[in-house]
Design a protein around this motif. Structure first.
Motif, PDB file in Angstrom:
ATOM      1  N   LYS A 236      -8.143   0.463  -7.916  1.00 11.68           N
ATOM      2  CA  LYS A 236      -8.401  -0.026  -6.561  1.00 11.68           C
ATOM      3  C   LYS A 236      -7.124  -0.089  -5.736  1.00 11.68           C
ATOM      4  O   LYS A 236      -7.151   0.092  -4.514  1.00 11.68           O
ATOM      5  CB  LYS A 236      -9.056  -1.407  -6.629  1.00 11.68           C
TER       6      LYS A 236
ATOM      7  N   ASP B 263     -10.605   4.607 -12.227  1.00 13.81           N
ATOM      8  CA  ASP B 263     -10.820   3.891 -10.981  1.00 13.81           C
ATOM      9  C   ASP B 263      -9.724   2.845 -10.785  1.00 13.81           C
ATOM     10  O   ASP B 263      -9.718   1.807 -11.454  1.00 13.81           O
ATOM     11  CB  ASP B 263     -12.197   3.226 -10.982  1.00 13.81           C
TER      12      ASP B 263
ATOM     13  N   HIS C 216      -6.512   8.755 -10.491  1.00 19.10           N
ATOM     14  CA  HIS C 216      -7.780   9.214  -9.887  1.00 19.10           C
ATOM     15  C   HIS C 216      -8.156  10.607 -10.400  1.00 19.10           C
ATOM     16  O   HIS C 216      -9.326  10.878 -10.679  1.00 19.10           O
ATOM     17  CB  HIS C 216      -7.667   9.221  -8.359  1.00 19.10           C
TER      18      HIS C 216
END
Length: 407
Positions: free
Chosen positions: A222, A220, A215
């Motif tokens: 999840k 990105d 991050h």
């Protein structure tokens, strides 16, 4: 020099980061590489607190990165240990079924081992189990002669030592925590608690912090890393003769861990464990260790709760055992019935990082991704230590493909 630019910066000084450093430097001696580690020494977390086993590759889905890298990595690691006087022993292990209900799973493991071309594995009966481990009781088993033990901390130190000897301009930065990552004229700018480093390319081997580092690098992801603590007991002096090498149970197929087992360490100690309980601190090794950020991070993530609900009874049993020597002993007695309360004493703990999907899947295979000028090792649970040199070589190949490493 503040404006010095490294060819590659590696974030994370566990054995995967060290193996990557070693493989890159060995194949590209002219590269100027820096390894950045936030602790005061290498191998401070997963590497230095695991079971010390060089896994055979017996359990992993044929064709997976785990299976391929474990087998290749084990062979490379044994050769590395032999060449560099790293304490190790290819002593073999047995996997033991205690009752008829475990026989189908034992057979499945054996067939997986054959598909993964594990050297020398054979089915053994109750009498042969006792020949290998006289105090172990089971109805059937698998003998795995290529499994071994090693001092992973010394192996990690040696990998970095050799890499630095290849190119004296390469560096190791300890006590240095990378806090942010930005781009400046196509150069990666790495801010740390000490100084700013610059590199053309960055490789992240952050283990328990892999998702957070991703991050910070504007990737990105999840999934979240969720930590599970494993507690060990040790055999007392009076009981050490009851274990010769390594004894494993047949793992429960519904639970994503291998179960409590016995391991002879390179220093002669015998460890029993680990269990597997959710930890409230990613880098917390005590039963009551707690960190607000880690706890909120995990408990506000729906994947954590999905995993809890999918494994509710197992989780409860693991927690009960974590706080009860009597229950821990009862589990050990399934394999070695003659053990008593006086035969075991509390030992150390380790924490393993698992990249958990939103549906509670533990993302069992290794996961390494390339983006822009970075490579991220997002998931490297066991057998990553065994596979470290193979993983490092995979990362080297990925770097050669995507990065301009010159000749």
């Amino acid at each position: 020099m503040e404006n010095e630019v490294f060819d590659i910066a590696i974030i994370g000084g566990g054995i995967v980061g060290a193996g990557t450093f070693y493989q890159l430097q060995k194949h590209h001696p002219s590269l100027k590489i820096i390894l950045i580690e936030k602790e005061s020494h290498l191998a401070a977390h997963q590497t230095g607190n695991n079971s010390g086993v060089m896994h055979s590759g017996l359990y992993y889905k044929p064709g997976s990165l785990k299976a391929k890298n474990c087998v290749e990595g084990r062979k490379a690691l044994v050769k590395f240990a032999e060449e560099n006087n790293i304490p190790h022993d290819v002593c073999g292990k047995i996997v033991v079924a205690m009752d008829d209900s475990e026989l189908p799973y034992l057979e499945k493991i054996f067939q997986t081992g054959l598909q993964n071309e594990i050297e020398g594995i054979e089915k053994i009966n109750a009498e042969q189990i006792r020949e290998h481990e006289p105090f172990c009781v089971g109805i059937a088993g698998i003998w795995v002669p290529c499994t071994g033990i090693i001092d992973y901390v010394k192996a990690t130190d040696k990998m970095v030592e050799i890499a630095r000897s290849i190119n004296p301009n390469s560096q190791l930065a300890l006590n240095t925590e990378a806090t942010s990552f930005e781009k400046e004229n196509d150069i990666n700018v790495i801010s740390t608690n000490k100084k700013t480093y610059r590199s053309k390319y960055t490789i992240f081997c952050g283990g328990l912090q892999a998702d957070r580092l991703a991050h910070k690098d504007h990737v990105d992801v999840k999934e979240k890393v969720v930590g599970f603590r494993g507690d060990y007991y040790e055999l007392t002096e009076q009981a050490k003769h009851k274990i010769k090498n390594l004894i494993y149970p047949v793992p429960n197929p519904d639970f994503p861990f291998l179960g409590v087992h016995f391991t002879r360490m390179t220093n002669g100690e015998i460890e029993c464990g680990p269990n597997a309980v959710f930890t409230f601190k990613r880098e917390g090794y005590g039963k009551t260790d707690f960190n607000w950020k880690d706890t909120i991070d995990a408990l506000t993530y729906k994947g954590t709760w999905k995993l809890f609900f999918q494994n509710m009874q197992f989780g409860i049993n693991e927690y009960r055992r974590a706080f009860s020597k009597k229950l821990f002993l009862k589990t050990l007695q399934r394999l070695v019935p003659s053990l008593t309360m006086d035969d075991i004493k509390p030992g150390r703990s380790g924490v393993r990082a698992m990249l958990l999907s939103e549906d509670g899947d533990t993302r069992d295979d290794f996961r390494i991704e390339y983006r822009d000028t970075s490579i991220h090792v997002l998931n490297a649970p066991s057998p990553a230590a065994t596979a470290s040199l193979a993983i490092g070589d995979n990362i080297r190949e990925m770097a050669e493909k995507h990065f301009d490493l010159g000749k």
